[in-house]
Design a protein around this motif. Structure first.
Motif, PDB file in Angstrom:
ATOM      1  N   PRO A   1      73.003 -13.469 -38.309  1.00  0.00           N
ATOM      2  CA  PRO A   1      73.319 -12.775 -39.563  1.00  0.00           C
ATOM      3  C   PRO A   1      74.236 -13.629 -40.436  1.00  0.00           C
ATOM      4  O   PRO A   1      75.054 -14.398 -39.938  1.00  0.00           O
ATOM      5  N   VAL A   2      74.078 -13.487 -41.738  1.00  0.00           N
ATOM      6  CA  VAL A   2      74.958 -14.160 -42.683  1.00  0.00           C
ATOM      7  C   VAL A   2      76.255 -13.365 -42.721  1.00  0.00           C
ATOM      8  O   VAL A   2      76.250 -12.136 -42.627  1.00  0.00           O
ATOM      9  N   GLU A   3      77.371 -14.073 -42.861  1.00  0.00           N
ATOM     10  CA  GLU A   3      78.674 -13.412 -42.872  1.00  0.00           C
ATOM     11  C   GLU A   3      78.740 -12.369 -43.983  1.00  0.00           C
ATOM     12  O   GLU A   3      78.317 -12.608 -45.116  1.00  0.00           O
ATOM     13  N   GLY A   4      79.213 -11.195 -43.635  1.00  0.00           N
ATOM     14  CA  GLY A   4      79.347 -10.125 -44.611  1.00  0.00           C
ATOM     15  C   GLY A   4      78.120  -9.232 -44.731  1.00  0.00           C
ATOM     16  O   GLY A   4      78.102  -8.307 -45.525  1.00  0.00           O
ATOM     17  N   ARG A   5      77.085  -9.511 -43.949  1.00  0.00           N
ATOM     18  CA  ARG A   5      75.865  -8.702 -44.017  1.00  0.00           C
ATOM     19  C   ARG A   5      75.514  -8.171 -42.640  1.00  0.00           C
ATOM     20  O   ARG A   5      75.700  -8.841 -41.634  1.00  0.00           O
ATOM     21  N   THR A   6      74.974  -6.975 -42.613  1.00  0.00           N
ATOM     22  CA  THR A   6      74.482  -6.379 -41.383  1.00  0.00           C
ATOM     23  C   THR A   6      72.986  -6.182 -41.533  1.00  0.00           C
ATOM     24  O   THR A   6      72.540  -5.496 -42.461  1.00  0.00           O
ATOM     25  N   VAL A   7      72.223  -6.802 -40.649  1.00  0.00           N
ATOM     26  CA  VAL A   7      70.772  -6.690 -40.674  1.00  0.00           C
ATOM     27  C   VAL A   7      70.340  -6.050 -39.357  1.00  0.00           C
ATOM     28  O   VAL A   7      70.754  -6.485 -38.289  1.00  0.00           O
ATOM     29  N   ARG A   8      69.521  -5.030 -39.451  1.00  0.00           N
ATOM     30  CA  ARG A   8      69.065  -4.327 -38.251  1.00  0.00           C
ATOM     31  C   ARG A   8      67.671  -4.775 -37.851  1.00  0.00           C
ATOM     32  O   ARG A   8      66.819  -5.045 -38.690  1.00  0.00           O
ATOM     33  N   ASP A   9      67.473  -4.843 -36.545  1.00  0.00           N
ATOM     34  CA  ASP A   9      66.152  -5.146 -36.000  1.00  0.00           C
ATOM     35  C   ASP A   9      65.278  -3.923 -36.274  1.00  0.00           C
ATOM     36  O   ASP A   9      65.656  -2.797 -35.938  1.00  0.00           O
ATOM     37  N   PRO A  10      64.117  -4.082 -36.898  1.00  0.00           N
ATOM     38  CA  PRO A  10      63.295  -2.915 -37.248  1.00  0.00           C
ATOM     39  C   PRO A  10      62.736  -2.186 -36.028  1.00  0.00           C
ATOM     40  O   PRO A  10      62.412  -1.007 -36.129  1.00  0.00           O
ATOM     41  N   ARG A  11      62.663  -2.845 -34.911  1.00  0.00           N
ATOM     42  CA  ARG A  11      62.136  -2.180 -33.707  1.00  0.00           C
ATOM     43  C   ARG A  11      63.203  -1.410 -32.948  1.00  0.00           C
ATOM     44  O   ARG A  11      62.965  -0.290 -32.517  1.00  0.00           O
ATOM     45  N   THR A  12      64.369  -2.007 -32.772  1.00  0.00           N
ATOM     46  CA  THR A  12      65.416  -1.365 -31.975  1.00  0.00           C
ATOM     47  C   THR A  12      66.452  -0.634 -32.823  1.00  0.00           C
ATOM     48  O   THR A  12      67.244   0.129 -32.290  1.00  0.00           O
ATOM     49  N   ARG A  13      66.480  -0.919 -34.109  1.00  0.00           N
ATOM     50  CA  ARG A  13      67.458  -0.367 -35.051  1.00  0.00           C
ATOM     51  C   ARG A  13      68.883  -0.849 -34.747  1.00  0.00           C
ATOM     52  O   ARG A  13      69.845  -0.336 -35.291  1.00  0.00           O
ATOM     53  N   ALA A  14      69.026  -1.836 -33.880  1.00  0.00           N
ATOM     54  CA  ALA A  14      70.336  -2.396 -33.546  1.00  0.00           C
ATOM     55  C   ALA A  14      70.639  -3.563 -34.493  1.00  0.00           C
ATOM     56  O   ALA A  14      69.735  -4.306 -34.861  1.00  0.00           O
ATOM     57  N   PRO A  15      71.898  -3.724 -34.876  1.00  0.00           N
ATOM     58  CA  PRO A  15      72.258  -4.857 -35.746  1.00  0.00           C
ATOM     59  C   PRO A  15      72.032  -6.187 -35.018  1.00  0.00           C
ATOM     60  O   PRO A  15      72.178  -6.276 -33.800  1.00  0.00           O
ATOM     61  N   VAL A  16      71.683  -7.206 -35.778  1.00  0.00           N
ATOM     62  CA  VAL A  16      71.520  -8.537 -35.207  1.00  0.00           C
ATOM     63  C   VAL A  16      72.904  -9.009 -34.763  1.00  0.00           C
ATOM     64  O   VAL A  16      73.842  -9.022 -35.566  1.00  0.00           O
ATOM     65  N   PRO A  17      73.063  -9.367 -33.483  1.00  0.00           N
ATOM     66  CA  PRO A  17      74.390  -9.795 -33.009  1.00  0.00           C
ATOM     67  C   PRO A  17      74.793 -11.151 -33.571  1.00  0.00           C
ATOM     68  O   PRO A  17      73.942 -11.965 -33.943  1.00  0.00           O
ATOM     69  N   ALA A  18      76.082 -11.403 -33.615  1.00  0.00           N
ATOM     70  CA  ALA A  18      76.597 -12.672 -34.137  1.00  0.00           C
ATOM     71  C   ALA A  18      76.131 -13.844 -33.284  1.00  0.00           C
ATOM     72  O   ALA A  18      76.012 -14.957 -33.783  1.00  0.00           O
ATOM     73  N   LYS A  19      75.847 -13.601 -32.005  1.00  0.00           N
ATOM     74  CA  LYS A  19      75.389 -14.687 -31.128  1.00  0.00           C
ATOM     75  C   LYS A  19      73.918 -15.022 -31.358  1.00  0.00           C
ATOM     76  O   LYS A  19      73.400 -15.974 -30.799  1.00  0.00           O
TER      77      LYS A  19
END
Length: 75
Positions: A5-23
């Motif tokens: 993810p780009v700093e300052g943005r939260t993007v969710r995986d469309p399948r799991t609805r979980a945010p993309v982790p920083a790792k």
């Protein structure tokens, strides 16, 4: 491909609805959703840089002498 993810943005995986982790998250190179997120600048293929803290040099210690304090004479 692995995305971050780009700093300052939260993007969710469309399948799991979980945010993309920083790792990072491994996704398909051919997925149109992730291609669009990459093109729009919401995610990147570049891993984030670890914040490097500057190493501080230890403060110089004032030189001390082992002399006893001078005593006043009582005359």
């Amino acid at each position: 491909m692995k995305i971050y993810p780009v700093e300052g943005r939260t993007v969710r995986d469309p399948r799991t609805r979980a945010p993309v982790p920083a790792k990072g998250l491994t996704v398909s190179d051919y997925d149109p959703f992730w291609a669009r997120r990459l093109r729009d600048g919401d995610v990147t293929k570049t891993a984030p840089q670890a914040e490097a803290k500057p190493v501080e040099a230890p403060a110089a210690q004032p030189e001390t002498t082992a002399e006893a304090p001078a005593q006043e004479s009582k005359s």
